[in-house]
Motif scaffolding. Structure first.
Motif, PDB file in Angstrom:
ATOM      1  N   HIS A  36     -50.258  31.776 -95.833  1.00 17.68           N
ATOM      2  CA  HIS A  36     -48.848  31.473 -96.070  1.00 17.68           C
ATOM      3  C   HIS A  36     -47.935  32.478 -95.382  1.00 17.68           C
ATOM      4  O   HIS A  36     -48.041  33.683 -95.596  1.00 17.68           O
ATOM      5  N   LYS A  38     -44.746  32.580 -95.916  1.00 19.52           N
ATOM      6  CA  LYS A  38     -43.621  32.983 -96.775  1.00 19.52           C
ATOM      7  C   LYS A  38     -43.666  34.478 -97.034  1.00 19.52           C
ATOM      8  O   LYS A  38     -42.665  35.104 -97.320  1.00 19.52           O
ATOM      9  N   THR A  39     -44.852  35.076 -96.928  1.00 22.04           N
ATOM     10  CA  THR A  39     -45.017  36.519 -97.141  1.00 22.04           C
ATOM     11  C   THR A  39     -44.346  37.331 -96.032  1.00 22.04           C
ATOM     12  O   THR A  39     -43.707  38.337 -96.300  1.00 22.04           O
ATOM     13  N   THR A  79     -45.276  23.628 -97.159  1.00 19.97           N
ATOM     14  CA  THR A  79     -45.860  23.423 -98.498  1.00 19.97           C
ATOM     15  C   THR A  79     -44.828  22.989 -99.537  1.00 19.97           C
ATOM     16  O   THR A  79     -45.196  22.527-100.606  1.00 19.97           O
ATOM     17  N   ARG A 137     -43.956  22.790-111.207  1.00 19.79           N
ATOM     18  CA  ARG A 137     -42.908  23.149-110.253  1.00 19.79           C
ATOM     19  C   ARG A 137     -42.635  22.000-109.296  1.00 19.79           C
ATOM     20  O   ARG A 137     -41.522  21.510-109.209  1.00 19.79           O
ATOM     21  N   TYR A 167     -51.414  23.828-105.478  1.00 14.85           N
ATOM     22  CA  TYR A 167     -51.186  25.272-105.635  1.00 14.85           C
ATOM     23  C   TYR A 167     -51.004  25.592-107.119  1.00 14.85           C
ATOM     24  O   TYR A 167     -50.137  25.009-107.779  1.00 14.85           O
ATOM     25  N   ALA A 211     -54.858  27.763-103.386  1.00 15.24           N
ATOM     26  CA  ALA A 211     -55.103  29.200-103.591  1.00 15.24           C
ATOM     27  C   ALA A 211     -53.968  30.161-103.283  1.00 15.24           C
ATOM     28  O   ALA A 211     -53.172  29.981-102.367  1.00 15.24           O
ATOM     29  N   SER A 212     -53.964  31.206-104.095  1.00 13.79           N
ATOM     30  CA  SER A 212     -53.104  32.384-103.899  1.00 13.79           C
ATOM     31  C   SER A 212     -54.031  33.562-103.641  1.00 13.79           C
ATOM     32  O   SER A 212     -55.255  33.448-103.803  1.00 13.79           O
ATOM     33  N   THR A 213     -53.443  34.692-103.305  1.00 15.59           N
ATOM     34  CA  THR A 213     -54.232  35.909-103.096  1.00 15.59           C
ATOM     35  C   THR A 213     -55.052  36.249-104.351  1.00 15.59           C
ATOM     36  O   THR A 213     -56.213  36.655-104.261  1.00 15.59           O
ATOM     37  N   GLN A 229     -54.593  28.804 -98.827  1.00 14.08           N
ATOM     38  CA  GLN A 229     -53.254  29.060 -98.276  1.00 14.08           C
ATOM     39  C   GLN A 229     -52.651  30.348 -98.854  1.00 14.08           C
ATOM     40  O   GLN A 229     -51.435  30.453 -99.028  1.00 14.08           O
ATOM     41  N   CYS A 230     -53.492  31.360 -99.080  1.00 15.09           N
ATOM     42  CA  CYS A 230     -53.036  32.647 -99.627  1.00 15.09           C
ATOM     43  C   CYS A 230     -52.094  33.336 -98.630  1.00 15.09           C
ATOM     44  O   CYS A 230     -52.230  33.158 -97.423  1.00 15.09           O
ATOM     45  N   GLY A 231     -51.173  34.151 -99.149  1.00 13.75           N
ATOM     46  CA  GLY A 231     -50.226  34.830 -98.273  1.00 13.75           C
ATOM     47  C   GLY A 231     -50.210  36.340 -98.433  1.00 13.75           C
ATOM     48  O   GLY A 231     -50.360  37.096 -97.463  1.00 13.75           O
ATOM     49  N   SER A 232     -50.063  36.829 -99.669  1.00 15.62           N
ATOM     50  CA  SER A 232     -49.776  38.254 -99.912  1.00 15.62           C
ATOM     51  C   SER A 232     -50.895  39.210 -99.510  1.00 15.62           C
ATOM     52  O   SER A 232     -50.651  40.404 -99.345  1.00 15.62           O
ATOM     53  N   TYR A 240     -49.477  42.681-107.398  1.00 12.53           N
ATOM     54  CA  TYR A 240     -50.842  42.173-107.226  1.00 12.53           C
ATOM     55  C   TYR A 240     -51.884  43.233-107.576  1.00 12.53           C
ATOM     56  O   TYR A 240     -52.942  42.918-108.112  1.00 12.53           O
TER      57      TYR A 240
HETATM   58  C1  PLP Z   1     -47.365  26.769-102.255  1.00 17.41           C
HETATM   59  C2  PLP Z   1     -47.842  28.178-102.138  1.00 17.41           C
HETATM   60  N1  PLP Z   1     -49.018  28.414-101.535  1.00 17.41           N
HETATM   61  C3  PLP Z   1     -49.499  29.657-101.369  1.00 17.41           C
HETATM   62  C4  PLP Z   1     -48.789  30.767-101.834  1.00 17.41           C
HETATM   63  C5  PLP Z   1     -49.346  32.141-101.541  1.00 17.41           C
HETATM   64  O1  PLP Z   1     -49.505  32.920-102.633  1.00 17.41           O
HETATM   65  P1  PLP Z   1     -49.757  34.498-102.507  1.00 17.41           P
HETATM   66  O2  PLP Z   1     -48.672  35.084-101.678  1.00 17.41           O
HETATM   67  O3  PLP Z   1     -49.655  34.909-103.925  1.00 17.41           O
HETATM   68  O4  PLP Z   1     -51.078  34.650-101.901  1.00 17.41           O
HETATM   69  C6  PLP Z   1     -47.566  30.565-102.502  1.00 17.41           C
HETATM   70  C7  PLP Z   1     -46.819  31.710-103.048  1.00 17.41           C
HETATM   71  O5  PLP Z   1     -45.887  31.637-103.792  1.00 17.41           O
HETATM   72  C8  PLP Z   1     -47.077  29.245-102.642  1.00 17.41           C
HETATM   73  O6  PLP Z   1     -45.895  28.994-103.243  1.00 17.41           O
END
Ligand code: PLP
Length: 366
Positions: A36, A38-39, A79, A137, A167, A211-213, A229-232, A240
């Protein structure tokens, strides 16, 4: 080059190790990854993730998707469901490039607007159905509602159903590995059942993106999951670190590679000094405090927009005027969103300065 503070610094050795650790985990568990953005909101970082084996990049906003595709990246998944015609048109513009984008579709209105826009421009669009597996959500509720949405997509001449996105944000920060595993397995289990329901109806879908981190090594072990799709994990943050890992109370699978660099600008008192990082320098969206890694034992409190107060515990000496301190930030994503660039550093040397390109879109449009 002297880095002007406050600034965000990426320790390249740690960053590269996190990347390799994640890539290796995906290789051995047989899962693909679409990390992801977004990080980091940064095409330079996305490029490195693709070079390390990622199959694409996940994005949370249209501006992020635009930044990634314009930088030449492909396999960009949006996403977040979108319902505004303008945003859908912008995504269709990106979809003109073959294999550039996929859209997560999370409600009937989005499906209507997207199907109509794709048909009127006679353009094929790849979509994933977004499922609400407990986060409450976005997304369709698992079960019959998804089947109906899937049938609508397959009836549409221009939408191509590639899979599901599920997610579980409510699982990501559950403290203790065992408890987190329980919550995530139950949530992702709903996505697996939905995938089976669709398969029985003749819709065999190639993708299940989750998935998240916090749940990367839980979800990758679930049969039927195809990508993470983990980001952090690429930066890590104090929030974390405190959730605990498989082997201990601190989540240390990935190292904190992102730090806030700040300078002591006032040191007239025996019990405190002032630094140039206040609430405009770090996202204060959660109650977790920044963690000092350059001078363990010092703590940071907000004292204003531009200033922070540093105090010392357990007889530790306060830093001097002009000294620089480094902190792990409480929450990496919204903190990165405050900065125009990231300083990529190896040892003492600044190797690169990476623009946070997708921090805002063209003319401020997200
Ligand atoms: C849809 C979606 N996927 C993946 C993630 C990634 O999560 P993380 O940054 O906790 O790994 C997020 C984080 O908010 C998210 O909203």
């Amino acid at each position: 080059m002297e880095i002007p503070t406050p600034a965000l610094v990426v320790d390249l050795d740690r960053f590269e190790r996190n990347l390799q650790t994640f890539a290796e985990h995906c290789r051995t568990s047989g899962c693909a990854w679409r990390p992801h953005a977004k990080t980091h909101k940064c095409p330079e970082i996305a490029r490195r993730q693709l070079a390390a084996g990622a199959i694409g990049i996940s994005t949370a906003t249209v501006a992020e998707a635009e930044a990634m595709v314009h930088a030449g990246l492909r396999g960009v998944l949006l996403t977040s469901p979108i319902v505004e015609r303008g945003k859908i048109q912008r995504m269709l513009a990106l979809a003109r490039t073959p294999n550039a984008v996929l859209l997560a579709v999370g409600n009937d209105l989005q499906l209507d607007v997207l199907a109509e826009a794709a048909a009127s421009s006679r353009q094929i669009v790849d979509v994933l159905l977004d499922l609400d597996i407990g986060d409450r959500r976005t997304g369709f509720l698992p079960g019959e509602a998804v089947l109906e949405a899937a049938r609508r997509i397959t009836r549409s001449e221009f939408l191509r159903l590639r899979g599901l996105q599920a997610y579980a944000g409510h699982a990501s920060h559950v403290a203790s590995f065992e408890k987190r595993a329980q919550v995530s397995q139950q949530a992702v289990g709903k996505a697996i059942q939905t995938k089976e329901l669709l398969a029985k109806a003749g819709l065999d879908l190639a993708i299940l993106s989750v998935a998240s981190t916090g749940t990367y090594n839980i979800d990758s072990a679930i049969r039927g999951v195809t990508e993470l799709q983990c980001g952090s994990f690429i930066f890590m943050d104090a929030d974390y670190r405190r959730i605990g890992g498989k082997t201990g109370p601190v989540f240390t699978d990935f190292q904190p590679s992102l730090t806030l660099l700040t300078t002591v600008i006032h040191a007239n008192y025996p019990d405190r000094v002032t630094v140039d990082a206040g609430i405009k320098a770090v996202s204060t969206c959660i109650q977790v405090k920044p963690e000092c890694i350059s001078h363990p034992g010092l703590s940071h409190q907000w004292t204003g927009d531009e200033f922070g107060i540093i105090t010392a515990e357990g007889g530790i000496k306060l830093p001097r005027l002009g000294e620089r301190l480094e902190f792990i930030v409480p929450h990496c994503d919204p903190t990165v969103n405050l900065y125009d660039c990231l300083y990529a550093v190896r040892g003492e040397r600044v190797e690169d300065v990476w623009p946070v390109t997708a921090r805002r879109g063209a003319r401020g449009i997200v």
